[in-house]
Design an enzyme around this catalytic site. Structure first.
Site, PDB file in Angstrom:
ATOM      1  N   ASN A   1       2.045  -6.059  -3.651  1.00 39.51           N
ATOM      2  CA  ASN A   1       3.541  -6.406  -3.395  1.00 39.51           C
ATOM      3  C   ASN A   1       3.543  -5.761  -1.829  1.00 39.51           C
ATOM      4  OD1 ASN A   1       6.269  -6.625  -3.791  1.00 39.51           O
ATOM      5  ND2 ASN A   1       6.454  -4.678  -2.792  1.00 39.51           N
TER       6      ASN A   1
ATOM      7  N   TYR B   1       9.955  -1.828   4.291  1.00 40.73           N
ATOM      8  CA  TYR B   1      10.688  -0.477   3.851  1.00 40.73           C
ATOM      9  C   TYR B   1      10.607   0.600   5.306  1.00 40.73           C
ATOM     10  CZ  TYR B   1       9.177  -2.153  -0.660  1.00 40.73           C
ATOM     11  OH  TYR B   1       8.872  -3.028  -1.661  1.00 40.73           O
ATOM     12  N   ARG B   2      11.812   1.343   5.527  1.00 36.79           N
ATOM     13  CA  ARG B   2      11.419   2.120   6.809  1.00 36.79           C
ATOM     14  C   ARG B   2      10.537   3.213   6.479  1.00 36.79           C
ATOM     15  NH1 ARG B   2      17.138   4.415   5.455  1.00 36.79           N
ATOM     16  NH2 ARG B   2      16.550   6.391   4.576  1.00 36.79           N
TER      17      ARG B   2
ATOM     18  N   TRP C   1      10.868   3.311  -0.091  1.00 38.81           N
ATOM     19  CA  TRP C   1      11.334   2.264  -1.146  1.00 38.81           C
ATOM     20  C   TRP C   1      12.219   2.859  -2.008  1.00 38.81           C
ATOM     21  CZ3 TRP C   1       5.333   2.640  -1.161  1.00 38.81           C
ATOM     22  CH2 TRP C   1       4.926   3.920  -2.024  1.00 38.81           C
TER      23      TRP C   1
ATOM     24  N   GLY D   1       9.949  -3.427  -5.179  1.00 41.70           N
ATOM     25  CA  GLY D   1       8.686  -3.435  -5.714  1.00 41.70           C
ATOM     26  C   GLY D   1       7.736  -2.095  -5.410  1.00 41.70           C
TER      27      GLY D   1
ATOM     28  N   GLU E   1       3.828 -11.701  -1.054  1.00 41.33           N
ATOM     29  CA  GLU E   1       4.625 -12.049  -0.166  1.00 41.33           C
ATOM     30  C   GLU E   1       3.954 -12.858   1.163  1.00 41.33           C
ATOM     31  OE1 GLU E   1       5.354  -9.621  -1.801  1.00 41.33           O
ATOM     32  OE2 GLU E   1       7.489  -9.236  -2.143  1.00 41.33           O
TER      33      GLU E   1
ATOM     34  N   ASP F   1      22.163   3.469   8.971  1.00 45.48           N
ATOM     35  CA  ASP F   1      21.481   2.161   8.267  1.00 45.48           C
ATOM     36  C   ASP F   1      22.552   1.041   8.400  1.00 45.48           C
ATOM     37  OD1 ASP F   1      19.901   0.923   6.171  1.00 45.48           O
ATOM     38  OD2 ASP F   1      19.507   3.036   5.422  1.00 45.48           O
TER      39      ASP F   1
END
Ligand SMILES: Cc1cc2nc3c(=O)[nH]c(=O)nc-3n(C[C@H](O)[C@H](O)[C@H](O)COP(=O)(O)O)c2cc1C
Ligand SMILES: [Mn+2]
Length: 631
Positions: free
Chosen positions: A172, A176-177, A190, A195, A236, A286
């Site tokens: 996966n 994600y930061r 995450w 995922g 991906e 964010d």
């Protein structure tokens, strides 16, 4: 068109098109690049990509705003328009079996070409020109941005975080930061529906270590693909190969058993120690336009940094919408339409307006063929993949333009009876949602804004076709402003004297006591008025300018938990307006209390604050701006 090989290939193409501005004046990773990038996206004509070549205390250049316009994003993926991606996926999903031999061969070739583009392993990789391990590992060597003033530290943002399912071995990749904690440790953000979190959950049961790699850079389709919400069975990078019509070359990592794109700029290799407690991560300015608050996430121990000799550090910022992730989200929106149509073939189109920050608002247009058909779509779409996180979902008729929020809100006024055509449901909500009474659990508002049929008890539109006059507006305005606490009111879509120009009503209050939002809402909804001017009322407190509908919707949707904050009023009418069996004719109204929620109102979570740049940085960039050459 040839697919881009890597980030520098893409940057060179942008430069040639005049869509890259190189900035060689000294700038700091702390806030300054954010302020320049945010202005570039929001306020300039071309929103060019930026390459900072003189970053204070660093030798590595920083690239940002790579996906700054829709046109450039399409170019990055090698298509004319983002709809072409949907078209290619639609071709694959079309259910009708090919009839003629030629058609069969063509379909076969299509699938073959998809499979041909699955990732392939190579031995040599530019991303491993430099390999730093042990003492040499130092995350501070990277020009990681501290994006906003109250951020908990520097955050790597344009990532591809790689992990493997311990049971199936499937890979996966998620964007994600990653917060830099110290030289060798970082935080992996995450969220629970993603995922990476699902893998982490599985590893936790067995203990030991979970290997992770964080990739920066690569060709633009590969960069994007980390943000695609694909089902777990679809890798991906397989998707990226499909998009770019060329396989992604992967190379084995040096210190972990994972593969990463050979053409990337930088890779962080490492692991999560499952026996170690989670660590505080955040806060972070964010994409909701608010800070996401500090919370517990796993620590990432970096065992190696590999990179090109002349690596470029790619990044992005989020914050008050719209920001650059608008177009990353747009790719997903377009690519997933045909997939949504496999399950819901009557869906014509859908749109997630930026003021709804992806998860707060969805407009869907659909072909309605039987009574209550819109409800089948609302219930169906509300459970599809990450659409499960949507807060407000609205269905309109197939011919309506879903990309025009003002038009769609007018349709809500025109076709919705606020008792019969609205349902409160509940379900999972995005981890970034700050208004929900419980973390990731909230109400959902489902609205059928299609034109009603005889078979649905009504063939009439709700909105009276008579125009509301200026004097009627004036009269109710003064009554609304007389409600204690009301500061300002506005109907964004109302035009005096124009029939069918119904509009929701925004009311701004300055909240001074607990429960004031609900009290004002009750009073406004209860005002007796025949013109429908208070049929849909939204009370806000944290909005600067109530005449700006974009800001009002952005705040109103963010601050709403429909389970707690939506109020319905129902006034029986003397004469039958509707022929709905089992219902009485009524003038139904709906209100949202979208004010800030307080502990004294029973709100037990911490309420976050809005993302805003420091004045000193704004001033500094004001001075620099004319010489930066960004237009
Ligand atoms: C710029 C950007 C930053 C993001 N940051 C995060 C993040 O920190 N945490 C997260 O869970 N999702 C984040 N997302 C959304 C995920 O990338 C997205 O949900 C993706 O589908 C995750 O991949 P997965 O479905 O394999 O989990 C971000 C998206 C973008 C465009
Ligand atoms: Mn995934």
């Amino acid at each position: 068109m040839k697919p881009y090989h890597n980030l520098r290939d893409y940057l060179a193409a942008l430069k040639q098109r005049g869509e890259l501005v190189i900035i060689d004046r000294p700038v700091s990773t702390r806030l300054e690049i954010t302020e320049i990038a945010d202005r570039t996206f929001k306020k300039t004509r071309r929103s060019p990509a930026l390459l900072f070549t003189n970053v204070t205390d660093h030798t590595m250049p920083v690239a940002i705003n790579l996906f700054g316009t829709e046109e450039r994003t399409a170019m990055a993926l090698g298509v004319q328009s983002l709809d072409d991606i949907g078209g290619r996926i639609a071709d694959l999903t079309r259910p009708d079996p090919p009839k003629t031999l030629m058609a069969k061969i063509k379909k076969g070739l299509q699938f073959a070409s998809v499979l041909k583009n699955k990732p392939r392993l190579v031995k040599e990789a530019p991303v491993q020109e430099v390999v730093l391990t042990g003492e040499a590992v130092n995350l501070h060597r990277l020009p990681v941005l501290t994006c906003w003033p109250d951020d908990g530290g520097p955050f790597i943002t344009l990532t591809a975080v790689v992990s493997k399912d311990p049971d199936s071995g499937l890979r996966n990749i998620g964007m994600y930061r990653v917060q830099v904690f110290d030289e060798k440790t970082a935080g992996l953000h995450w969220q629970r529906h993603k995922g990476g979190a699902a893998h982490h959950e599985k590893y936790r049961k067995s203990g030991g270590k979970m290997e992770v790699a964080v990739v920066l850079g690569g060709d633009p389709a590969t960069i994007y693909s980390a943000s695609a919400p694909l089902p777990p069975v679809v890798d991906e990078w397989f998707f990226s190969g499909f998009l770019r019509k060329k396989p992604v070359d992967l190379v084995k990592c040096k210190t972990v058993d994972l593969e990463v794109p050979a053409q990337a700029e930088i890779v962080l290799e490492g692991y999560v120690d499952l026996n170690e407690p989670l660590r505080i991560e955040g806060p972070f300015g964010d994409h909701t336009g608010y800070y996401s608050l500090a919370d517990y996430y796993p620590a990432f121990h970096v065992t190696a940094i590999t990179m090109r000799k002349d690596a470029i550090y790619p990044t992005t910022i989020v914050g008050v919408p719209p920001v650059e992730d608008e177009f990353l989200g747009k790719i997903t929106e377009r690519a997933f339409l045909p997939l949504m149509q496999v399950v819901l073939p009557e869906v014509r189109d859908y749109h997630l307006p930026t003021e709804g920050v992806f998860h707060n608002l969805v407009f869907i247009s659909a072909r309605k063929s039987y009574p209550a058909h819109a409800w089948k779509i609302l219930h169906g779409a509300n459970g599809l993949g990450l659409m499960m996180l949507s807060k407000v979902m609205i269905v309109v008729d197939e011919q309506e333009p879903v990309t025009d929020p003002a038009h769609c809100w007018k349709l809500v006024m025109k076709h919705v009876h606020f008792k019969l055509d609205v349902a409160l449901s509940r379900g999972p909500i995005d981890a970034l949602d700050h208004a929900s009474q419980y973390f990731t659990y909230a109400g959902k508002l489902l609205i059928d804004a299609t034109r009603k049929w005889d078979g649905e008890g009504r063939s009439l539109s709700r909105e009276p076709e008579v125009a509301v006059s200026a004097s009627q507006i004036e009269e109710i305005t003064s009554r609304l402003l007389a409600i204690p606490g009301v500061k300002q009111i506005h109907w964004p879509y109302l035009v005096a004297g124009q029939s069918g120009s119904g509009s929701p009503l925004f009311i701004k209050i300055e909240k001074s006591v607990a429960g004031e939002g609900h009290r004002v809402l009750e009073a406004a909804l209860s005002l007796n008025n025949a013109c429908g001017l208070n049929r849909f009322v939204v009370v806000v407190d944290d909005v600067d300018d109530v005449t700006n509908p974009y800001d009002c919707w952005w705040i109103a949707l963010n601050n709403l938990d429909p389970l707690r904050d939506v109020v319905f009023k129902d006034f029986p009418l003397p004469s039958p307006g509707y022929r709905v069996p089992g219902y009485y004719p009524s003038d139904a109204r709906m209100g949202w209390d979208s004010t800030t929620k307080w502990p004294s109102e029973g709100f037990t979570r911490e309420w976050p604050w809005k993302v805003k740049m420091d004045d000193s940085v704004v001033k500094k960039v004001d001075e620099w701006w004319p010489s930066l050459g960004i237009d």
